[in-house]
Design an enzyme around this catalytic site. Structure first.
Site, PDB file in Angstrom:
ATOM      1  N   HIS A  33       0.008 -21.250  -0.758  1.00 23.12           N
ATOM      2  CA  HIS A  33       1.183 -20.196  -0.551  1.00 23.12           C
ATOM      3  C   HIS A  33       2.301 -20.186  -1.389  1.00 23.12           C
ATOM      4  CE1 HIS A  33      -0.344 -21.695   3.675  1.00 23.12           C
ATOM      5  NE2 HIS A  33       0.558 -20.293   4.189  1.00 23.12           N
TER       6      HIS A  33
ATOM      7  N   LEU B  59      11.376   1.499   7.101  1.00 20.19           N
ATOM      8  CA  LEU B  59      10.813   2.165   6.086  1.00 20.19           C
ATOM      9  C   LEU B  59      11.350   3.184   5.368  1.00 20.19           C
ATOM     10  CD1 LEU B  59       8.151   1.558   4.212  1.00 20.19           C
ATOM     11  CD2 LEU B  59       6.967   2.997   4.612  1.00 20.19           C
TER      12      LEU B  59
ATOM     13  N   ARG C 299      -6.666 -20.645  -2.779  1.00 22.70           N
ATOM     14  CA  ARG C 299      -6.219 -20.823  -2.188  1.00 22.70           C
ATOM     15  C   ARG C 299      -4.128 -20.953  -2.227  1.00 22.70           C
ATOM     16  NH1 ARG C 299      -4.324 -21.658   3.445  1.00 22.70           N
ATOM     17  NH2 ARG C 299      -3.479 -20.139   4.535  1.00 22.70           N
TER      18      ARG C 299
ATOM     19  N   TYR D 159       1.064  -1.115   0.214  1.00 26.66           N
ATOM     20  CA  TYR D 159       0.253  -0.432   0.237  1.00 26.66           C
ATOM     21  C   TYR D 159       0.754   1.119   0.020  1.00 26.66           C
ATOM     22  CZ  TYR D 159       1.058   1.340   5.070  1.00 26.66           C
ATOM     23  OH  TYR D 159       1.327   1.638   5.971  1.00 26.66           O
TER      24      TYR D 159
HETATM   25  N1  PDD Z   1       2.824   5.326   7.261  1.00 26.32           N
HETATM   26  N2  PDD Z   1       7.518   3.922   8.752  1.00 26.32           N
HETATM   27  C1  PDD Z   1       6.400   3.362   8.982  1.00 26.32           C
HETATM   28  C2  PDD Z   1       6.566   2.151   9.666  1.00 26.32           C
HETATM   29  C3  PDD Z   1       5.370   3.111   8.427  1.00 26.32           C
HETATM   30  O1  PDD Z   1       4.029   3.341   7.786  1.00 26.32           O
HETATM   31  C4  PDD Z   1       5.383   4.839   7.472  1.00 26.32           C
HETATM   32  C5  PDD Z   1       4.120   5.576   6.284  1.00 26.32           C
HETATM   33  C6  PDD Z   1       6.295   6.006   8.029  1.00 26.32           C
HETATM   34  C7  PDD Z   1       6.852   7.150   6.992  1.00 26.32           C
HETATM   35  O2  PDD Z   1       6.938   6.576   5.536  1.00 26.32           O
HETATM   36  P1  PDD Z   1       6.274   8.239   4.883  1.00 26.32           P
HETATM   37  O3  PDD Z   1       6.900   9.860   5.111  1.00 26.32           O
HETATM   38  O4  PDD Z   1       6.842   8.175   3.441  1.00 26.32           O
HETATM   39  O5  PDD Z   1       4.764   8.947   4.607  1.00 26.32           O
HETATM   40  C8  PDD Z   1       7.352   5.398   8.184  1.00 26.32           C
HETATM   41  C9  PDD Z   1       2.069   5.594   6.246  1.00 26.32           C
HETATM   42  C10 PDD Z   1       1.592   7.472   6.083  1.00 26.32           C
HETATM   43  C11 PDD Z   1       0.305   4.700   7.059  1.00 26.32           C
HETATM   44  O6  PDD Z   1       0.996   4.048   7.324  1.00 26.32           O
HETATM   45  O7  PDD Z   1      -0.839   5.205   7.097  1.00 26.32           O
END
Ligand code: PDD
Length: 289
Positions: free
Chosen positions: A101, A204, A99, A31
């Site tokens: 894996h 992330l 389904r 996503y």
């Molecule tokens: N989340 N780390 C995690 C685990 C995240 O889920 C997010 C963003 C970030 C920040 O990433 P960015 O600056 O690209 O939004 C860091 C989104 C906003 C969410 O889960 O809704």
């Protein structure tokens, strides 16, 4: 509400997702969340490149999602969000198949869903000015946190613990290192240097994190990417979370410890101001188009 589902714009109520969809069965998908400021998408290409990166690593069979930028623009218009702040949520799964894996044979087309909604800052966003309360929590996630997959159960459980403790975000700790939040990246200031975890499979690669580095260069704030150990956090003069929905939000309390008399620090405030002015420029440019 008009959404996008598998190459078509339609009423949200008309969307029909198969119970065989691997997103539903396995959380086998990715996503993205992109902000739109008065109709102008913020760093859409970077978000869609991250989606492509995830698709390569998940071997989704499709890696180019560049058309989603135009689709996001169309969703903003069709939902009358041109003059509002909004978020566009995208989800791509490995598609629907019996389904199993292992990947289905032949590979189904990925399921693609996108929805634009008026921006709701959420509990952390609402406290952006005043600063938020965080808790720390053991990181029970898998070892590919660099992929933005929809498998968010550990993030959900951790954020719920935060909420139950009157906090707005939980920061994951692995091997004593404060890595990132459940939906944000984590930063702290030590000796006037903004420090944050280096890119790795344990965090992330936030688009906002990178944008903050650019703002720091402009504001003459030094940045270091190195691990922040929980045992050293008492030496930090400020802490903050950054992300698409939280932008820059100062942390004023961690677990039971009130930080800086409960007031946001100067680096967070400078970054919030720089962030807001940059967004103002983007909004004006868009309005004059
Ligand atoms: N989340 N780390 C995690 C685990 C995240 O889920 C997010 C963003 C970030 C920040 O990433 P960015 O600056 O690209 O939004 C860091 C989104 C906003 C969410 O889960 O809704």
């Amino acid at each position: 509400m008009i959404v996008y589902f598998n190459e078509q714009f339609m009423d949200k109520e008309k969307v029909c997702i198969s119970p065989d969809d691997r997103g539903f069965l396995f959380a086998d998908g990715l996503y993205e969340v992109i902000r739109s400021y008065k109709g102008s998408l913020f760093r859409a290409k970077e978000h869609l490149n991250r989606l492509s990166y995830g698709a390569v690593h998940l071997k989704l069979g499709r890696t180019d999602f560049s058309e989603l930028e135009e689709i996001a623009g169309e969703l903003i218009v069709r939902n009358g969000l041109e003059s509002k702040d909004a978020t566009i949520y995208f989800q791509v799964t490995r598609g629907a198949a019996k389904r199993s894996h292992a990947f289905p044979h032949p590979l189904p087309s990925p399921t693609i869903y996108a929805v634009a909604s008026i921006f709701d800052p959420g509990p952390a966003g609402k406290k952006r000015e005043k600063g938020i309360h965080i808790i720390t929590i053991a990181d029970t996630r898998w070892a590919r946190c660099d992929l933005k997959t929809t498998a968010l159960t550990p993030n959900i459980l951790a954020n719920q613990v935060a909420v139950e403790n009157g906090a707005q975000e939980a920061i994951f700790i692995r091997d004593g290192v404060m890595l990132e939040g459940t939906h944000s990246n984590f930063m702290a200031v030590f000796d006037n240097v903004l420090v944050t975890a280096p890119l790795s499979n344990y965090i992330l690669g936030g688009i906002t994190r990178k944008f903050i580095f650019e703002l720091c260069a402009r504001e003459n704030i030094s940045v270091e990417e190195r691990p922040i150990f929980e045992k050293d956090i008492h030496m930090a003069t400020e802490m903050m979370i950054v992300g698409t929905t939280t932008e820059v939000t100062s942390i004023v309390r961690m677990n039971d410890i009130i930080f800086r008399d409960g007031r946001p620090g100067p680096v967070a405030r400078a970054l919030q101001e720089a962030y807001t002015s940059e967004i103002k420029i983007i909004k004006n440019l868009h309005a004059n188009k």
